[in-house]
Design a protein around this motif. Structure first.
Motif, PDB file in Angstrom:
ATOM      1  N   CYS A  45       0.830  -1.202   0.000  1.00 10.80           N
ATOM      2  CA  CYS A  45       0.000   0.000   0.000  1.00 10.80           C
ATOM      3  C   CYS A  45       0.866   1.253   0.000  1.00 10.80           C
ATOM      4  CB  CYS A  45      -0.923   0.001   1.214  1.00 10.80           C
ATOM      5  SG  CYS A  45      -2.017   1.436   1.300  1.00 10.80           S
ATOM      6  N   ALA A  46       0.554   2.189  -0.897  1.00 13.14           N
ATOM      7  CA  ALA A  46       1.315   3.441  -0.993  1.00 13.14           C
ATOM      8  C   ALA A  46       1.033   4.367   0.186  1.00 13.14           C
ATOM      9  CB  ALA A  46       0.968   4.149  -2.302  1.00 13.14           C
ATOM     10  N   ARG A  47      -0.098   4.160   0.876  1.00 13.23           N
ATOM     11  CA  ARG A  47      -0.454   5.037   2.002  1.00 13.23           C
ATOM     12  C   ARG A  47      -0.014   4.481   3.355  1.00 13.23           C
ATOM     13  NH1 ARG A  47      -6.757   5.500   0.898  1.00 13.23           N
ATOM     14  NH2 ARG A  47      -6.709   5.634  -1.384  1.00 13.23           N
ATOM     15  N   ALA A  48       0.603   3.331   3.372  1.00 12.67           N
ATOM     16  CA  ALA A  48       0.916   2.654   4.631  1.00 12.67           C
ATOM     17  C   ALA A  48       1.815   3.503   5.528  1.00 12.67           C
ATOM     18  CB  ALA A  48       1.578   1.313   4.343  1.00 12.67           C
ATOM     19  N   GLN A  49       1.473   3.503   6.826  1.00 12.60           N
ATOM     20  CA  GLN A  49       2.282   4.174   7.837  1.00 12.60           C
ATOM     21  C   GLN A  49       2.412   3.247   9.043  1.00 12.60           C
ATOM     22  OE1 GLN A  49       1.117   8.266   8.634  1.00 12.60           O
ATOM     23  NE2 GLN A  49       0.295   8.521   6.551  1.00 12.60           N
ATOM     24  N   ARG A  50       3.065   3.732  10.092  1.00  6.38           N
ATOM     25  CA  ARG A  50       3.304   2.885  11.259  1.00  6.38           C
ATOM     26  C   ARG A  50       1.996   2.390  11.883  1.00  6.38           C
ATOM     27  NH1 ARG A  50       8.215   5.867  14.658  1.00  6.38           N
ATOM     28  NH2 ARG A  50       9.826   5.608  13.036  1.00  6.38           N
ATOM     29  N   THR A  51       0.966   3.224  11.811  1.00  8.72           N
ATOM     30  CA  THR A  51      -0.332   2.850  12.399  1.00  8.72           C
ATOM     31  C   THR A  51      -0.895   1.584  11.777  1.00  8.72           C
ATOM     32  OG1 THR A  51      -0.721   5.231  12.556  1.00  8.72           O
ATOM     33  CG2 THR A  51      -2.579   3.804  13.059  1.00  8.72           C
ATOM     34  N   CYS A  52      -0.504   1.269  10.548  1.00  2.00           N
ATOM     35  CA  CYS A  52      -1.088   0.154   9.818  1.00  2.00           C
ATOM     36  C   CYS A  52      -0.690  -1.211  10.382  1.00  2.00           C
ATOM     37  CB  CYS A  52      -0.712   0.238   8.339  1.00  2.00           C
ATOM     38  SG  CYS A  52      -1.382   1.712   7.516  1.00  2.00           S
ATOM     39  N   VAL A  53       0.258  -1.267  11.322  1.00  2.00           N
ATOM     40  CA  VAL A  53       0.585  -2.545  11.957  1.00  2.00           C
ATOM     41  C   VAL A  53      -0.486  -2.934  12.971  1.00  2.00           C
ATOM     42  CG1 VAL A  53       3.059  -2.250  11.628  1.00  2.00           C
ATOM     43  CG2 VAL A  53       1.997  -1.451  13.756  1.00  2.00           C
ATOM     44  N   GLN A  54      -1.431  -2.011  13.227  1.00  2.00           N
ATOM     45  CA  GLN A  54      -2.580  -2.313  14.066  1.00  2.00           C
ATOM     46  C   GLN A  54      -3.778  -2.620  13.170  1.00  2.00           C
ATOM     47  OE1 GLN A  54      -3.201   1.070  16.596  1.00  2.00           O
ATOM     48  NE2 GLN A  54      -1.156   0.983  17.493  1.00  2.00           N
ATOM     49  N   TYR A  55      -4.632  -3.554  13.610  1.00  2.00           N
ATOM     50  CA  TYR A  55      -5.785  -3.928  12.795  1.00  2.00           C
ATOM     51  C   TYR A  55      -6.789  -2.775  12.774  1.00  2.00           C
ATOM     52  CZ  TYR A  55      -9.526  -6.735  10.816  1.00  2.00           C
ATOM     53  OH  TYR A  55     -10.512  -7.219   9.995  1.00  2.00           O
ATOM     54  N   PRO A  56      -7.189  -2.300  11.588  1.00  4.70           N
ATOM     55  CA  PRO A  56      -8.114  -1.158  11.521  1.00  4.70           C
ATOM     56  C   PRO A  56      -9.530  -1.549  11.922  1.00  4.70           C
ATOM     57  CG  PRO A  56      -7.653  -1.995   9.321  1.00  4.70           C
ATOM     58  CD  PRO A  56      -6.764  -2.760  10.260  1.00  4.70           C
ATOM     59  N   ASP A  57     -10.203  -0.627  12.584  1.00  5.36           N
ATOM     60  CA  ASP A  57     -11.610  -0.839  12.939  1.00  5.36           C
ATOM     61  C   ASP A  57     -12.496  -0.581  11.723  1.00  5.36           C
ATOM     62  OD1 ASP A  57     -11.005  -1.398  15.615  1.00  5.36           O
ATOM     63  OD2 ASP A  57     -10.997   0.745  16.134  1.00  5.36           O
ATOM     64  N   THR A  58     -13.709  -1.129  11.766  1.00  4.63           N
ATOM     65  CA  THR A  58     -14.678  -0.899  10.691  1.00  4.63           C
ATOM     66  C   THR A  58     -15.372   0.439  10.901  1.00  4.63           C
ATOM     67  OG1 THR A  58     -15.077  -3.271  10.467  1.00  4.63           O
ATOM     68  CG2 THR A  58     -16.700  -1.803   9.509  1.00  4.63           C
ATOM     69  N   VAL A  59     -15.386   1.259   9.858  1.00  2.00           N
ATOM     70  CA  VAL A  59     -16.057   2.556   9.910  1.00  2.00           C
ATOM     71  C   VAL A  59     -17.207   2.538   8.913  1.00  2.00           C
ATOM     72  CG1 VAL A  59     -15.783   5.049   9.695  1.00  2.00           C
ATOM     73  CG2 VAL A  59     -13.871   3.655  10.507  1.00  2.00           C
ATOM     74  N   ASN A  60     -18.355   3.055   9.333  1.00  2.00           N
ATOM     75  CA  ASN A  60     -19.559   3.054   8.505  1.00  2.00           C
ATOM     76  C   ASN A  60     -19.850   4.469   8.031  1.00  2.00           C
ATOM     77  OD1 ASN A  60     -22.106   2.857   7.378  1.00  2.00           O
ATOM     78  ND2 ASN A  60     -22.951   1.576   8.987  1.00  2.00           N
ATOM     79  N   TYR A  61     -19.757   4.682   6.702  1.00  2.00           N
ATOM     80  CA  TYR A  61     -20.119   5.961   6.103  1.00  2.00           C
ATOM     81  C   TYR A  61     -21.433   5.790   5.353  1.00  2.00           C
ATOM     82  CZ  TYR A  61     -15.277   7.392   7.002  1.00  2.00           C
ATOM     83  OH  TYR A  61     -14.070   7.697   7.598  1.00  2.00           O
ATOM     84  N   LYS A  62     -22.552   5.936   6.064  1.00  2.00           N
ATOM     85  CA  LYS A  62     -23.883   5.829   5.463  1.00  2.00           C
ATOM     86  C   LYS A  62     -24.050   4.518   4.693  1.00  2.00           C
ATOM     87  CE  LYS A  62     -24.380  10.848   5.058  1.00  2.00           C
ATOM     88  NZ  LYS A  62     -24.624  11.999   4.160  1.00  2.00           N
ATOM     89  N   GLY A  63     -23.700   3.401   5.325  1.00  2.00           N
ATOM     90  CA  GLY A  63     -23.842   2.087   4.709  1.00  2.00           C
ATOM     91  C   GLY A  63     -22.636   1.646   3.922  1.00  2.00           C
ATOM     92  N   HIS A  64     -21.675   2.527   3.763  1.00  2.00           N
ATOM     93  CA  HIS A  64     -20.427   2.196   3.065  1.00  2.00           C
ATOM     94  C   HIS A  64     -19.400   1.802   4.121  1.00  2.00           C
ATOM     95  CE1 HIS A  64     -17.550   3.490  -0.430  1.00  2.00           C
ATOM     96  NE2 HIS A  64     -17.211   2.346   0.122  1.00  2.00           N
ATOM     97  N   MET A  65     -19.094   0.495   4.203  1.00  2.98           N
ATOM     98  CA  MET A  65     -18.216  -0.026   5.246  1.00  2.98           C
ATOM     99  C   MET A  65     -16.768  -0.036   4.768  1.00  2.98           C
ATOM    100  SD  MET A  65     -20.765  -0.634   7.251  1.00  2.98           S
ATOM    101  CE  MET A  65     -20.023  -1.486   8.627  1.00  2.98           C
ATOM    102  N   ILE A  66     -15.854   0.443   5.614  1.00  5.83           N
ATOM    103  CA  ILE A  66     -14.455   0.542   5.225  1.00  5.83           C
ATOM    104  C   ILE A  66     -13.568   0.179   6.413  1.00  5.83           C
ATOM    105  CG2 ILE A  66     -14.515   3.017   5.725  1.00  5.83           C
ATOM    106  CD1 ILE A  66     -12.292   1.464   3.064  1.00  5.83           C
TER     107      ILE A  66
END
Length: 336
Positions: free
Chosen positions: A303-324
């Protein structure tokens, strides 16, 4: 209304190298009467999720899930016997390699006859009832073959699987899948290794089943371009992690995850001019093997956007039914 609701499904498989988490907190929410595409590269874990839904667990599997409901039925609380009772009636599976799942020692008639809804009879030894059952079965099979587009039904019924083409075998499997009018059909790479014309026939057939019978379809594929236009909703999975999920419009018009953006870029648009011998887009790097998976977000090394934070599992975020699931999603003014 959700027909199938899966939350945080994990599958740990014990191997000679130790225990490997093949599926890591995958979630799926499939709306009744829709076509839902589950897209990911080969080896991303799509088939493992399908087998977990069906309860086809192997002894070296450990399956954990917060929630797995089919309608109002909690699949995690069903015994193996009860789980088998809903197979075919509630959920049916179309496998990736049809010849591998058809019995090579039996003719097609005998195999499809086994999955037909039973006819009530008190005495199966009576010849008259046997003849009536065979006549009724033949008629049912012909109707099924007509629905899936098999024309020469008599020749197909008398054939063994090896005598038929891959496309015909796949149509036979679809006929077996819809014999009991299931609420949900899971199609695992239904057009794998088929020529373009046959692929179009199979996908058109699945679309008609959805439109005419309101059959819910979970369509598994590694080809984003093939199924994206067919799907009402799309979930993308990478190395066992579901990374983004939303409606077709949300995924195509506003992709938020780097993996989704890469998948869309790899899809050829034949309406645009493509220079001869031009280099096509590919996601940098290679898919890691399952015994060398990165910690946290598994796309990190590519990933071109990867940073140190990415070694942690990301939480699911809901943007009006759009899950990311991403520490650094692409946001626009409408979503931010």
């Amino acid at each position: 209304m959700a027909l199938l609701d899966i939350r945080n499904l994990s599958i740990d498989i014990t191997t000679a190298q130790g225990t490997i988490r093949m599926i890591d907190k995958a979630s799926l929410n499939i709306i009744d009467g829709t076509i839902h595409g589950l897209v990911g590269e080969t080896g991303s874990g799509k088939s493992l999720i399908a087998k977990a839904i069906l309860g086809l667990h192997k002894p070296n599997w450990k399956v954990t899930v917060d929630r797995m409901f089919l309608g109002a039925t909690d699949l995690t609380k069903l015994s193996p016997t009860d789980r088998r009772k809903i197979m075919g009636k509630e959920i049916a599976m179309i496998f990736q390699h049809p010849r591998s799942y058809l019995d090579p020692s039996k003719k097609i008639f005998a195999q499809i006859n086994e999955v037909l809804p039973g006819i009530s009879m008190k005495n199966r030894l009576l010849d008259k009832i046997k003849q009536e059952r065979k006549k009724t079965s033949t008629q049912q099979i012909k109707e099924l073959f007509h629905r899936v587009g098999i024309q020469n039904d008599q020749a197909v019924l008398k054939s063994y699987p090896h005598q038929l083409s891959e496309g015909i075998c796949q149509k036979v499997m679809i006929a077996m899948a819809i014999a009991n009018n299931p609420r949900l059909i899971i199609a695992d790479e239904p057009t794998h290794a088929m020529e373009a014309v046959t692929q179009a026939q199979i996908l058109r057939l699945l679309y008609k089943l959805n439109q005419l019978n309101n059959t819910t379809i979970l369509l598994l594929s590694n080809n984003f371009g093939t199924i994206s236009n067919l799907s009402d909703f799309i979930t993308l999975i990478y190395c066992g992690q579901t990374v983004e999920s939303g409606s077709y419009k949300q995924i195509i018009e506003r992709p938020m995850h780097p993996y989704t953006e890469a998948m869309i870029k790899t899809t050829l648009d034949f309406n645009e001019e493509i220079a001869s011998k031009s280099q096509l887009y590919t996601l940098p790097g290679n898919i890691p093997s399952f015994n060398q998976l990165p910690i946290g977000c598994r796309l990190g090394p590519r990933c071109a956007r990867a940073q140190r934070t990415c070694v942690q599992y990301p939480d699911t975020v809901n943007y009006k039914g759009h899950m990311i699931r991403c520490h650094f999603p692409t946001l626009d003014e409408k979503t931010s």
